[in-house]
Scaffold this motif. Structure first.
Motif, PDB file in Angstrom:
ATOM      1  N   SER A 205      26.182  21.192  -6.088  1.00 27.57           N
ATOM      2  CA  SER A 205      26.057  21.913  -7.365  1.00 27.57           C
ATOM      3  C   SER A 205      26.523  23.364  -7.311  1.00 27.57           C
ATOM      4  CB  SER A 205      24.615  21.849  -7.853  1.00 27.57           C
ATOM      5  OG  SER A 205      23.752  22.489  -6.932  1.00 27.57           O
ATOM      6  N   LEU A 206      26.602  23.960  -6.129  1.00 23.96           N
ATOM      7  CA  LEU A 206      27.050  25.350  -6.014  1.00 23.96           C
ATOM      8  C   LEU A 206      28.546  25.470  -5.728  1.00 23.96           C
ATOM      9  CD1 LEU A 206      24.101  26.889  -3.950  1.00 23.96           C
ATOM     10  CD2 LEU A 206      24.456  26.928  -6.419  1.00 23.96           C
ATOM     11  N   LEU A 207      29.228  24.345  -5.505  1.00 24.17           N
ATOM     12  CA  LEU A 207      30.647  24.367  -5.168  1.00 24.17           C
ATOM     13  C   LEU A 207      31.463  24.894  -6.342  1.00 24.17           C
ATOM     14  CD1 LEU A 207      32.594  23.613  -2.853  1.00 24.17           C
ATOM     15  CD2 LEU A 207      32.905  21.412  -3.973  1.00 24.17           C
ATOM     16  N   ARG A 208      32.180  25.978  -6.101  1.00 21.46           N
ATOM     17  CA  ARG A 208      32.982  26.624  -7.143  1.00 21.46           C
ATOM     18  C   ARG A 208      34.470  26.535  -6.838  1.00 21.46           C
ATOM     19  NH1 ARG A 208      28.866  25.971  -9.323  1.00 21.46           N
ATOM     20  NH2 ARG A 208      27.308  27.499  -9.788  1.00 21.46           N
ATOM     21  N   TYR A 209      34.834  26.333  -5.588  1.00 22.96           N
ATOM     22  CA  TYR A 209      36.221  26.389  -5.166  1.00 22.96           C
ATOM     23  C   TYR A 209      36.489  25.213  -4.240  1.00 22.96           C
ATOM     24  CZ  TYR A 209      40.387  28.517  -3.006  1.00 22.96           C
ATOM     25  OH  TYR A 209      41.644  28.774  -2.537  1.00 22.96           O
ATOM     26  N   LEU A 210      37.343  24.299  -4.670  1.00 22.15           N
ATOM     27  CA  LEU A 210      37.702  23.127  -3.892  1.00 22.15           C
ATOM     28  C   LEU A 210      39.217  23.072  -3.802  1.00 22.15           C
ATOM     29  CD1 LEU A 210      36.840  20.486  -2.473  1.00 22.15           C
ATOM     30  CD2 LEU A 210      36.956  19.376  -4.722  1.00 22.15           C
ATOM     31  N   HIS A 211      39.746  23.276  -2.617  1.00 24.31           N
ATOM     32  CA  HIS A 211      41.186  23.412  -2.404  1.00 24.31           C
ATOM     33  C   HIS A 211      41.626  22.295  -1.457  1.00 24.31           C
ATOM     34  CE1 HIS A 211      44.220  26.940  -2.458  1.00 24.31           C
ATOM     35  NE2 HIS A 211      44.876  25.820  -2.288  1.00 24.31           N
ATOM     36  N   LEU A 212      42.271  21.254  -1.995  1.00 24.00           N
ATOM     37  CA  LEU A 212      42.602  20.068  -1.205  1.00 24.00           C
ATOM     38  C   LEU A 212      44.082  19.690  -1.223  1.00 24.00           C
ATOM     39  CD1 LEU A 212      39.631  17.780  -2.315  1.00 24.00           C
ATOM     40  CD2 LEU A 212      39.818  19.108  -0.209  1.00 24.00           C
ATOM     41  N   GLU A 213      44.933  20.441  -1.903  1.00 22.73           N
ATOM     42  CA  GLU A 213      46.323  20.008  -2.035  1.00 22.73           C
ATOM     43  C   GLU A 213      47.041  19.960  -0.680  1.00 22.73           C
ATOM     44  OE1 GLU A 213      46.821  24.460  -2.607  1.00 22.73           O
ATOM     45  OE2 GLU A 213      45.401  23.056  -3.369  1.00 22.73           O
ATOM     46  N   ASP A 214      48.181  19.298  -0.690  1.00 23.43           N
ATOM     47  CA  ASP A 214      49.010  19.099   0.508  1.00 23.43           C
ATOM     48  C   ASP A 214      48.276  18.298   1.569  1.00 23.43           C
ATOM     49  OD1 ASP A 214      51.248  20.437  -0.533  1.00 23.43           O
ATOM     50  OD2 ASP A 214      50.470  22.369   0.110  1.00 23.43           O
ATOM     51  N   ASN A 215      47.595  17.250   1.145  1.00 20.47           N
ATOM     52  CA  ASN A 215      46.980  16.237   1.986  1.00 20.47           C
ATOM     53  C   ASN A 215      47.379  14.888   1.407  1.00 20.47           C
ATOM     54  OD1 ASN A 215      45.072  17.461   4.077  1.00 20.47           O
ATOM     55  ND2 ASN A 215      44.433  18.553   2.235  1.00 20.47           N
ATOM     56  N   ASP A 216      46.851  13.826   1.936  1.00 19.53           N
ATOM     57  CA  ASP A 216      47.134  12.489   1.417  1.00 19.53           C
ATOM     58  C   ASP A 216      45.864  11.924   0.782  1.00 19.53           C
ATOM     59  OD1 ASP A 216      48.621  10.255   0.825  1.00 19.53           O
ATOM     60  OD2 ASP A 216      48.267   9.307   2.774  1.00 19.53           O
ATOM     61  N   ILE A 217      45.241  12.717  -0.079  1.00 23.97           N
ATOM     62  CA  ILE A 217      43.981  12.346  -0.730  1.00 23.97           C
ATOM     63  C   ILE A 217      44.304  11.700  -2.071  1.00 23.97           C
ATOM     64  CG2 ILE A 217      41.840  13.235  -1.720  1.00 23.97           C
ATOM     65  CD1 ILE A 217      41.972  15.447   0.423  1.00 23.97           C
ATOM     66  N   SER A 218      43.613  10.617  -2.369  1.00 24.20           N
ATOM     67  CA  SER A 218      43.832   9.930  -3.634  1.00 24.20           C
ATOM     68  C   SER A 218      42.509   9.782  -4.382  1.00 24.20           C
ATOM     69  CB  SER A 218      44.442   8.538  -3.380  1.00 24.20           C
ATOM     70  OG  SER A 218      43.557   7.776  -2.574  1.00 24.20           O
ATOM     71  N   GLY A 219      42.605   9.311  -5.617  1.00 24.51           N
ATOM     72  CA  GLY A 219      41.395   9.103  -6.389  1.00 24.51           C
ATOM     73  C   GLY A 219      41.063  10.299  -7.255  1.00 24.51           C
ATOM     74  N   THR A 220      39.820  10.323  -7.706  1.00 23.19           N
ATOM     75  CA  THR A 220      39.376  11.361  -8.639  1.00 23.19           C
ATOM     76  C   THR A 220      38.366  12.296  -7.972  1.00 23.19           C
ATOM     77  OG1 THR A 220      37.588   9.965  -9.435  1.00 23.19           O
ATOM     78  CG2 THR A 220      39.677   9.827 -10.617  1.00 23.19           C
ATOM     79  N   VAL A 221      38.162  13.428  -8.614  1.00 24.34           N
ATOM     80  CA  VAL A 221      37.148  14.388  -8.163  1.00 24.34           C
ATOM     81  C   VAL A 221      35.818  13.930  -8.741  1.00 24.34           C
ATOM     82  CG1 VAL A 221      36.402  16.794  -8.226  1.00 24.34           C
ATOM     83  CG2 VAL A 221      38.830  16.265  -8.087  1.00 24.34           C
ATOM     84  N   PRO A 222      34.800  13.725  -7.893  1.00 23.82           N
ATOM     85  CA  PRO A 222      33.492  13.265  -8.396  1.00 23.82           C
ATOM     86  C   PRO A 222      32.833  14.281  -9.325  1.00 23.82           C
ATOM     87  CG  PRO A 222      33.522  13.343  -5.983  1.00 23.82           C
ATOM     88  CD  PRO A 222      34.811  13.904  -6.479  1.00 23.82           C
TER      89      PRO A 222
END
Length: 110
Positions: free
Chosen positions: A93-110
């Motif tokens: 609940s406190l997460l304000r910054y999520l930086h994941l680009e330039d990976n092989d991640i798929s799907g949606t952000v929960p």
């Protein structure tokens, strides 16, 4: 805090880091760190900032990351992480910054 950014480090993240119970900030970006994010990192209950970008981390985002209840910034971009974002991360609940680009991640952000 532990700031070892851009220090020419190589190898894996030592699981013993999970034993630093009062750690609030961990900066390991711009190093040649390989392997996966150890599950022991989920023991860092006070962690607010985790910067592991531009390393060579692989594997998936551990579902136990959701135990980092004080986490505000998570930066894992520019690595070799694959899979999906664990649904358990929706509990951060406190997460304000999520930086994941330039990976092989798929799907949606929960």
């Amino acid at each position: 805090s532990v700031n070892l950014a851009d220090q020419g480090l190589s190898g894996t993240i030592p699981p013993q880091l999970g034993g630093i119970s009062q750690l609030k900030m961990l900066y390991l970006e711009f190093n040649s760190i390989s392997g996966t994010i150890p599950s022991e990192m989920s023991k860092l209950s006070q962690l607010q900032l985790l910067y592991l970008y531009n390393t060579s981390i692989s594997g998936t985002i551990p579902p136990d990351t959701s135990k980092l209840s004080k986490l505000e910034h998570l930066s894992l971009h520019s690595n070799s992480i694959s899979g999906t974002i664990p649904s358990e991360m929706g509990k951060l609940s406190l997460l304000r910054y999520l930086h994941l680009e330039d990976n092989d991640i798929s799907g949606t952000v929960p």
